[in-house]
Design an enzyme around this catalytic site. Structure first.
Site, PDB file in Angstrom:
ATOM      1  N   HIS A 179       0.829  -1.202   0.000  1.00 61.36           N
ATOM      2  CA  HIS A 179       0.000   0.000   0.000  1.00 61.36           C
ATOM      3  C   HIS A 179       0.872   1.263   0.000  1.00 61.36           C
ATOM      4  O   HIS A 179       0.429   2.324  -0.422  1.00 61.36           O
ATOM      5  CB  HIS A 179      -0.915   0.032   1.229  1.00 61.36           C
ATOM      6  CG  HIS A 179      -1.981  -1.017   1.208  1.00 61.36           C
ATOM      7  ND1 HIS A 179      -1.777  -2.296   1.675  1.00 61.36           N
ATOM      8  CD2 HIS A 179      -3.261  -0.966   0.761  1.00 61.36           C
ATOM      9  CE1 HIS A 179      -2.890  -2.997   1.527  1.00 61.36           C
ATOM     10  NE2 HIS A 179      -3.801  -2.218   0.969  1.00 61.36           N
TER      11      HIS A 179
ATOM     12  N   ASP B 116      -4.588  -5.874  -8.376  1.00 58.14           N
ATOM     13  CA  ASP B 116      -4.859  -5.271  -7.085  1.00 58.14           C
ATOM     14  C   ASP B 116      -5.068  -3.777  -7.353  1.00 58.14           C
ATOM     15  O   ASP B 116      -4.806  -3.283  -8.459  1.00 58.14           O
ATOM     16  CB  ASP B 116      -3.692  -5.531  -6.129  1.00 58.14           C
ATOM     17  CG  ASP B 116      -4.103  -5.443  -4.655  1.00 58.14           C
ATOM     18  OD1 ASP B 116      -5.207  -4.939  -4.365  1.00 58.14           O
ATOM     19  OD2 ASP B 116      -3.307  -5.870  -3.796  1.00 58.14           O
TER      20      ASP B 116
END
Length: 335
Positions: A180, A248
């Protein structure tokens, strides 16, 4: 008409007129929900109806509802679960059945709200060095055991009429950084990765949907797997996965470039669908434009995946909860 090669989201609890116009024009394959999109059961059902009305079809609507730290539905709309790794460890030898029941109950919650997909099973292999953002979301440290539990989790979804999304292909367990925020690297030969990290994905290669990993396998390619044609070839040819591959979330900081640039790179590398979350309307429009329509192969995979949605098998919720509590010695939910 072909589907748009993207999965996107909504800013709030109902679609704005601008979002409706954009989705009607670009026809994204599906949508994903976050906590900000969820207030009440009726509101979630209405938002799912907004999505489907905007594209004029029964599109896929997915969510991250692993249980534990990663779950968008919270009480009273969803049960509060312990992390998957903790759940599986407590269950021990009966983890397959315990995790089946867990995700059968989760899937029932989702479908009751109009959500027909879940981003699970996550069959990344846990290791001592696995970053904390991922480790307790895993199922086990042994690849064979991960695959067995992953199969039970996937079947729970399918039995409930909910499409599972296999993640993070071809394996995120060795990452020591949180993708992230940073780009993890794994410096191991293909042969070792095939034996361990890739093995659970190979065992579940028949599932309808899969999600990529944002990390670099240095001895295979210098590009992150999501943007690497070589890694997509590994997924297709060596793992043998022929389901629909979504990225993703491309807004994660592991990837560099504008969202539109990343979307185009992912499609060029061989991903079928770009997942793009938590962005402005302008950025969502740019990504939808850059992703374009699905290729013929992607469209065929998408249609096969959607055809696997089925009527849910009957579930006695009280009996399932009682069995799960018995298997877990009463340690089931976070109070």
């Amino acid at each position: 008409m072909k589907f748009g090669a993207a999965i996107t989201d909504a800013e709030g609890t109902r679609l704005t007129p601008e979002e409706k116009r954009l989705f009607r024009r670009m026809n994204p394959f599906g949508f994903i929900l976050f906590a900000r999109n969820i207030e009440t059961a009726d509101q979630v059902r209405s938002l799912c109806g907004d999505f489907r009305e905007a594209v004029g079809r029964d599109c896929l609507i997915t969510i991250d509802q692993e249980g534990g730290r990663v779950q968008r539905l919270r009480a009273p709309l969803g049960r509060e679960w312990m992390p998957p790794l903790e759940h599986a460890k407590i269950a021990g030898d009966i983890a397959e059945r315990a995790m089946y029941l867990r995700y059968r109950l989760i899937s029932q919650e989702l479908l009751s709200l109009g959500i027909d997909s879940n981003c699970a099973p996550m069959v990344d292999v846990a290791r001592a060095e696995t970053h904390a953002f991922l480790r307790n979301r895993c199922y086990a440290e042994d690849p064979k055991r991960v695959a067995q539990i992953g199969r039970a989790v996937a079947q729970a979804h399918l039995d409930a009429g909910v499409l599972p999304v296999l993640k993070h292909m071809p394996g995120h367990g060795r990452a020591t950084l949180d993708s992230h925020h940073d780009l993890p690297h794994v410096d191991l030969p293909l042969e070792e990765l095939q034996t361990d990290d890739f093995a659970p994905f190979r065992a579940l290669k028949d599932l309808p949907l899969g999600m990529t990993a944002h990390l670099v396998y240095d001895q295979i390619d210098s590009q992150p797997a999501t943007l690497s044609a070589r890694m997509m070839a590994v997924v297709r040819e060596e793992i043998g996965f022929d389901g629909l591959i979504m990225t993703d979330d491309i807004s994660m900081k592991a990837l560099r470039g504008t969202p539109a640039e990343i979307a185009a790179q992912a499609i060029s590398a061989g991903c079928d669908v770009v997942l793009h979350c938590n962005a402005s309307l302008a950025d969502r429009e740019a990504v939808l434009e850059a992703a374009g329509e699905m290729t013929g192969e992607a469209q065929a995979r998408a249609e096969r995946a959607l055809a696997m949605r089925s009527l849910p098998q009957a579930l006695d919720i009280q009996a399932a909860e009682a069995e799960l509590s018995r298997l877990m010695g009463g340690q089931v939910y976070v109070r």
